[in-house]
Design a protein around this motif. Sequence first.
Motif: not given
Length: 766
Positions: A450-455
């Motif tokens: 999710e952190l990667r998806a958030a940028g």
Amino acid sequence: MRQTHVGAWPRLEPALLAVTAAALAAGGGAWLAGDAALAHLLWGLGTLCAVPPAVGWVLLSLHHGRTGVDLIAVLALGGTLAVHEYLAGVLIALMLATGRTLEGAAQRRASHDLRALLEHAPRSARRRTAAGVATVPLGEVAVGDLLVVGPGETVPVDGRVEGATATLDESVLSGESLSVERAAGETVRSGVVNAGGAFELRATAAEQDSTYASIVRLAGQAGAESAPVVRLADRYAVWFLPLTLAVAALAWLLSGSAVRAVAVLVVATPCPLLLAAPVAIVSGISRASRLGVVMRDGGALENLGRARTLLLDKTGTLTRGRPQVLDVVGAPGWQPADVLRLAASLDQYSPHVLAGAIVDTAHDRKLVLPMPSHVTEEPGQGATGSVDGRRVCVGRLTAPGDRPSWARAVDNRALLDGAAVAWLTVDGCPVGAVLLRDPLRRDAPRTLRELRAAGIERLLMLTGDRAEPAHEVGAVLGLDDVRAGLDPAGKVAVVRAEREHAVTVMVGDGVNDAPALAAADVGVAMGARGSTASSEAADIVLTTDRVDRLADAVVIAVRARRIAVQSALGGMVLSLAAMAAAAFGLLPPAAGALLQEAIDVAVILNALRALRVDQSARPALTPAAEALIHRFAAEHDDLQDVIEAVHGAADRLSDGPGPQSLAAVEEAHRLLTERLLPHEYAEEHHLYPALAPVLGGPEATATMSRAHTEIERLSRRIATHLRLAHAEGGLAPGQLDDLRSCLYGLHTVLRLHFTQEEENYFSLAQ
């Protein structure tokens, strides 16, 4: 992020807001009562009250080398007084006070207090001399002094162990929860805690040169380097301020009317800038706090929204921070359940961190633990006592060079898995071992995705642990880099290096992480179980013991920052249009002030969108689904002995097709049939349908359903082997290879399947 006024006049902004609001309301009442002179007097006084603090704020900005848009507000206030537009003046004063109050609430930064670090630091030492042992102030300890460190005491200075082996809790420095042993001649750093018996220490450094003193200095220096973020209004003031003054001057020159110039200044008053960003930021902070994410100020949220690099401590952040039983191994003739029962029975009286994990596991597996007697514990060696009339020891093996083959296999397994070993000895003979390891958090893999998806573009792990277990964790989680064997200074160095390339976030939970948290653009502390020092050195504290809240916070921060920029830019565009109208005489000052108020309302309403839940966020579980998750998570813990029995049966087949091998396979099959397969059936028909709407439909659980099918297939194949064995009067040699493959394969599938469910499904629940 403006900080010039925060702390200088902490009550000025609310007082000014109250005065200007009262003046506007009282003047409005007088106007409605028909007393225009009194109304203008009250509005004028309200305007006049705002001039001194506004001038003070501008002077403070100039003193700090910034020319903010507050200068426009000062000019507008002075202009309205000069041309007797008092209603416009008090409206500007109210907007200015409102913006300042909101900004102060959003951006007041708590100091990076290092009180916990200082409280933990020793202030005295026990020095051995010819006359005996004397307690002396820490500053009097010199290199070469022989010190005595008692049980539970903090090592006062760096030194070398003299005489007996020292058992130390080094979590303050390394973050690792497992205690370590330092033999005579090995170095010990100040700040660690003596977890064993008393030992002697030869000082190799004075107080000011020791490790712990340097941690305090590092935290202070790193905190001083964390520069505040310049607020949006000041960034745009570079061009907005001169543009406003030019338009006002041009309107005055071309029309000859000072009122037009004042009208331009009134509608140009940068309240959309003063209000939009603080309201959006405060809304984002409020939204995050509902999830257990406490942000110290608006700068933390803004930086989090711009972050591209995330550095994470291992122990207590990516892992649970508490040892957990990985496996229980029994010697030939001993069942793992019996090994665990005896070890846990004796360890009921032990305060050791590994003992607590062993006892908890035995309770989870519903084992009945008899109370031991005649219990003694030798620091660094283990506990000894009587259980069921037998002499039982749990701890280290006293004769490491004389170990049977099964014990050497345990040593190899511990090395491969990075695990600690608690050996069980009964009547002087080793009969089993309990392997323990600090496991990954169930929510860690999902959080990193999710952190990667958030940028977040770069994920690193920093740890004081050894390289082998650290790199294994990094491989499982798909991290971009792993830095192992780091002390606090090493972590700070990595953080500083990463900050040169991108806005950097550091996440940790221990005292040893405090300097790195302070050095990062954003420090995030696991505050639920973390140290006070890490929480006080951090910009963000996770009050719940869930690292996935960090991913939620990043999403909230990105959205709040985007809304803040949208609101500020939208308000500026409207203000520019109003400035053009005022320059051509279409907007008198009072009407311009009212229009500016309307713009402010629109800007604030837009900024308040940051309070709403993002529709793209993870949907909430129903109470029924959450209850099912808790049920099946508990069953996972209860079924660990079944998984161990499957692996143990496969190992026993290596001894040949004898009666003991057949009995082990039969017991494993019984456990599969009576306990594990009903659990899998219930998951398939109850848990997965309940989770499907949350995860996006039945296809989201299709892969896990396929694992259920494979588990059932392998179980049936094992049952077929048992029928053949019963028909032939025992296992045939030709069955061994396939049966062993089935058991090992089933063990691997179960381990993977349980891990996937815990990471993808169980981590959704509180």
